[in-house]
Design a protein around this motif. Sequence first.
Motif, PDB file in Angstrom:
ATOM      1  N   VAL A  94       0.859  -1.181   0.000  1.00  0.00           N
ATOM      2  CA  VAL A  94       0.000   0.000   0.000  1.00  0.00           C
ATOM      3  C   VAL A  94       0.896   1.232   0.000  1.00  0.00           C
ATOM      4  CG1 VAL A  94      -1.761   1.312   1.232  1.00  0.00           C
ATOM      5  CG2 VAL A  94      -1.836  -1.182   1.275  1.00  0.00           C
ATOM      6  N   ILE A  95       0.650   2.147  -0.948  1.00  0.00           N
ATOM      7  CA  ILE A  95       1.393   3.404  -1.012  1.00  0.00           C
ATOM      8  C   ILE A  95       0.389   4.541  -1.170  1.00  0.00           C
ATOM      9  CG2 ILE A  95       3.121   4.778  -2.240  1.00  0.00           C
ATOM     10  CD1 ILE A  95       4.434   2.180  -3.129  1.00  0.00           C
ATOM     11  N   THR A  96       0.451   5.493  -0.252  1.00  0.00           N
ATOM     12  CA  THR A  96      -0.452   6.637  -0.275  1.00  0.00           C
ATOM     13  C   THR A  96      -0.129   7.579  -1.425  1.00  0.00           C
ATOM     14  OG1 THR A  96      -1.294   8.489   1.033  1.00  0.00           O
ATOM     15  CG2 THR A  96       1.011   7.952   1.304  1.00  0.00           C
ATOM     16  N   GLY A  97      -1.092   8.386  -1.781  1.00  0.00           N
ATOM     17  CA  GLY A  97      -0.894   9.377  -2.829  1.00  0.00           C
ATOM     18  C   GLY A  97      -0.070  10.572  -2.389  1.00  0.00           C
ATOM     19  N   TYR A  98       0.253  10.664  -1.095  1.00  0.00           N
ATOM     20  CA  TYR A  98       1.022  11.787  -0.568  1.00  0.00           C
ATOM     21  C   TYR A  98       2.526  11.544  -0.598  1.00  0.00           C
ATOM     22  CZ  TYR A  98      -3.606  12.942   1.149  1.00  0.00           C
ATOM     23  OH  TYR A  98      -4.949  13.211   1.226  1.00  0.00           O
ATOM     24  N   ALA A  99       2.954  10.401  -1.097  1.00  0.00           N
ATOM     25  CA  ALA A  99       4.369  10.031  -1.074  1.00  0.00           C
ATOM     26  C   ALA A  99       5.109  10.568  -2.300  1.00  0.00           C
ATOM     27  CB  ALA A  99       4.511   8.517  -1.021  1.00  0.00           C
ATOM     28  N   LYS A 116      -0.068   9.057   9.071  1.00  0.00           N
ATOM     29  CA  LYS A 116      -0.775   8.945  10.355  1.00  0.00           C
ATOM     30  C   LYS A 116      -2.008   9.833  10.365  1.00  0.00           C
ATOM     31  CE  LYS A 116       3.074   9.994  12.459  1.00  0.00           C
ATOM     32  NZ  LYS A 116       4.092  10.352  13.431  1.00  0.00           N
ATOM     33  N   ASP A 117      -1.900  10.999   9.806  1.00  0.00           N
ATOM     34  CA  ASP A 117      -2.982  11.978   9.790  1.00  0.00           C
ATOM     35  C   ASP A 117      -3.472  12.140   8.364  1.00  0.00           C
ATOM     36  OD1 ASP A 117      -2.392  12.510  12.513  1.00  0.00           O
ATOM     37  OD2 ASP A 117      -0.746  13.813  11.872  1.00  0.00           O
ATOM     38  N   SER A 118      -4.565  12.896   8.218  1.00  0.00           N
ATOM     39  CA  SER A 118      -4.950  13.238   6.849  1.00  0.00           C
ATOM     40  C   SER A 118      -3.826  14.101   6.308  1.00  0.00           C
ATOM     41  CB  SER A 118      -6.285  13.975   6.825  1.00  0.00           C
ATOM     42  OG  SER A 118      -6.218  15.139   7.613  1.00  0.00           O
ATOM     43  N   GLY A 119      -3.249  13.680   5.218  1.00  0.00           N
ATOM     44  CA  GLY A 119      -2.008  14.288   4.758  1.00  0.00           C
ATOM     45  C   GLY A 119      -2.178  15.248   3.610  1.00  0.00           C
ATOM     46  N   LYS A 120      -1.022  15.691   3.127  1.00  0.00           N
ATOM     47  CA  LYS A 120      -0.971  16.534   1.941  1.00  0.00           C
ATOM     48  C   LYS A 120       0.213  16.085   1.092  1.00  0.00           C
ATOM     49  CE  LYS A 120       1.462  20.346   4.244  1.00  0.00           C
ATOM     50  NZ  LYS A 120       1.824  19.706   5.477  1.00  0.00           N
ATOM     51  N   VAL A 137       6.857  -0.748   7.705  1.00  0.00           N
ATOM     52  CA  VAL A 137       5.826   0.273   7.576  1.00  0.00           C
ATOM     53  C   VAL A 137       6.454   1.643   7.742  1.00  0.00           C
ATOM     54  CG1 VAL A 137       3.705   1.178   8.610  1.00  0.00           C
ATOM     55  CG2 VAL A 137       4.057  -1.286   8.464  1.00  0.00           C
ATOM     56  N   ILE A 138       6.039   2.588   6.901  1.00  0.00           N
ATOM     57  CA  ILE A 138       6.466   3.971   7.019  1.00  0.00           C
ATOM     58  C   ILE A 138       5.206   4.805   7.199  1.00  0.00           C
ATOM     59  CG2 ILE A 138       7.482   5.934   5.814  1.00  0.00           C
ATOM     60  CD1 ILE A 138       9.364   3.986   4.434  1.00  0.00           C
ATOM     61  N   LEU A 139       5.129   5.517   8.322  1.00  0.00           N
ATOM     62  CA  LEU A 139       3.979   6.367   8.605  1.00  0.00           C
ATOM     63  C   LEU A 139       4.443   7.811   8.719  1.00  0.00           C
ATOM     64  CD1 LEU A 139       2.098   4.205  11.257  1.00  0.00           C
ATOM     65  CD2 LEU A 139       1.542   4.491   8.846  1.00  0.00           C
ATOM     66  N   GLY A 140       4.027   8.638   7.770  1.00  0.00           N
ATOM     67  CA  GLY A 140       4.453  10.022   7.752  1.00  0.00           C
ATOM     68  C   GLY A 140       3.524  10.910   8.539  1.00  0.00           C
ATOM     69  N   PRO A 141       3.811  12.187   8.551  1.00  0.00           N
ATOM     70  CA  PRO A 141       4.771  12.875   7.703  1.00  0.00           C
ATOM     71  C   PRO A 141       6.206  12.682   8.186  1.00  0.00           C
ATOM     72  CG  PRO A 141       3.599  14.453   9.082  1.00  0.00           C
ATOM     73  CD  PRO A 141       3.006  13.120   9.350  1.00  0.00           C
ATOM     74  N   LEU A 142       7.098  12.423   7.227  1.00  0.00           N
ATOM     75  CA  LEU A 142       8.516  12.245   7.534  1.00  0.00           C
ATOM     76  C   LEU A 142       9.346  12.309   6.274  1.00  0.00           C
ATOM     77  CD1 LEU A 142       9.247   9.162   6.511  1.00  0.00           C
ATOM     78  CD2 LEU A 142       8.336   8.541   8.703  1.00  0.00           C
ATOM     79  N   LYS A 143      10.661  12.340   6.470  1.00  0.00           N
ATOM     80  CA  LYS A 143      11.598  12.355   5.350  1.00  0.00           C
ATOM     81  C   LYS A 143      12.706  11.357   5.641  1.00  0.00           C
ATOM     82  CE  LYS A 143      14.584  15.317   2.611  1.00  0.00           C
ATOM     83  NZ  LYS A 143      15.131  16.652   2.372  1.00  0.00           N
ATOM     84  N   LEU A 144      13.033  10.539   4.624  1.00  0.00           N
ATOM     85  CA  LEU A 144      14.151   9.601   4.718  1.00  0.00           C
ATOM     86  C   LEU A 144      15.182   9.969   3.667  1.00  0.00           C
ATOM     87  CD1 LEU A 144      12.337   6.159   5.211  1.00  0.00           C
ATOM     88  CD2 LEU A 144      13.249   7.688   6.944  1.00  0.00           C
ATOM     89  N   ALA A 145      16.449   9.920   4.039  1.00  0.00           N
ATOM     90  CA  ALA A 145      17.548  10.268   3.143  1.00  0.00           C
ATOM     91  C   ALA A 145      17.773   9.165   2.103  1.00  0.00           C
ATOM     92  CB  ALA A 145      18.818  10.502   3.966  1.00  0.00           C
ATOM     93  N   ASP A 146      18.814   9.303   1.301  1.00  0.00           N
ATOM     94  CA  ASP A 146      19.178   8.305   0.294  1.00  0.00           C
ATOM     95  C   ASP A 146      19.792   7.071   0.955  1.00  0.00           C
ATOM     96  OD1 ASP A 146      18.376  10.087  -1.668  1.00  0.00           O
ATOM     97  OD2 ASP A 146      20.400  10.814  -2.057  1.00  0.00           O
TER      98      ASP A 146
END
Length: 178
Positions: A94-99, A116-120, A137-146
């Motif tokens: 599952v991949i959200t449209g906010y990614a 986690k929340d309604s995102g943007k 599992v990755i639950l945003g909002p967040l940022k991961l480097a390379d």
Amino acid sequence: MWDQLSKFKYDLLRLSGRNKLRILILWLNRSFWAIFIYRLERGMFLTFGNVYSVIRIPFLPVLKFFEVFSNAEINYRADIGKGFLILHSALGIVITGYAQIGDDLTLTGGNVIGSKDSGKDGDILLGNNCFLGANAVILGPLKLADNIKVGASACVVKSCLTDGSALGGVPAKEIIKQ
């Protein structure tokens, strides 16, 4: 649309692995259909914009069939770079449209990239060459480097801006810094 087709070509080369003749039977693979439908829908969305959400309505039965067959729900609004690879889609994806995801993402199965929340748009940013272990599992909002590697069954809820790190645990923490 042409951009998505060139990305799909790169996806296929990555999916075929070392055995380039394997490309002849890739259409039998669930991962092929998950990536194909995503690239097709993404290309249509980029071509038609927000109107695509209305245009796709008559095609929903076919799209949902392939979603069920591939066991992957990848929102067409998600921006995924070239080299997208799913190893075992039977476990579910599952991949959200906010990614917004960089090049060479590898998912091993059972993965969720969501909010986690309604995102943007842009709430979840993943760098290039990221790897998610089984059931990670990755639950945003967040940022991961390379070059981030997320261990099996880890749950990432905080940003990691150190290139080449390995994350593990629940909630995930840096276990290796490079």
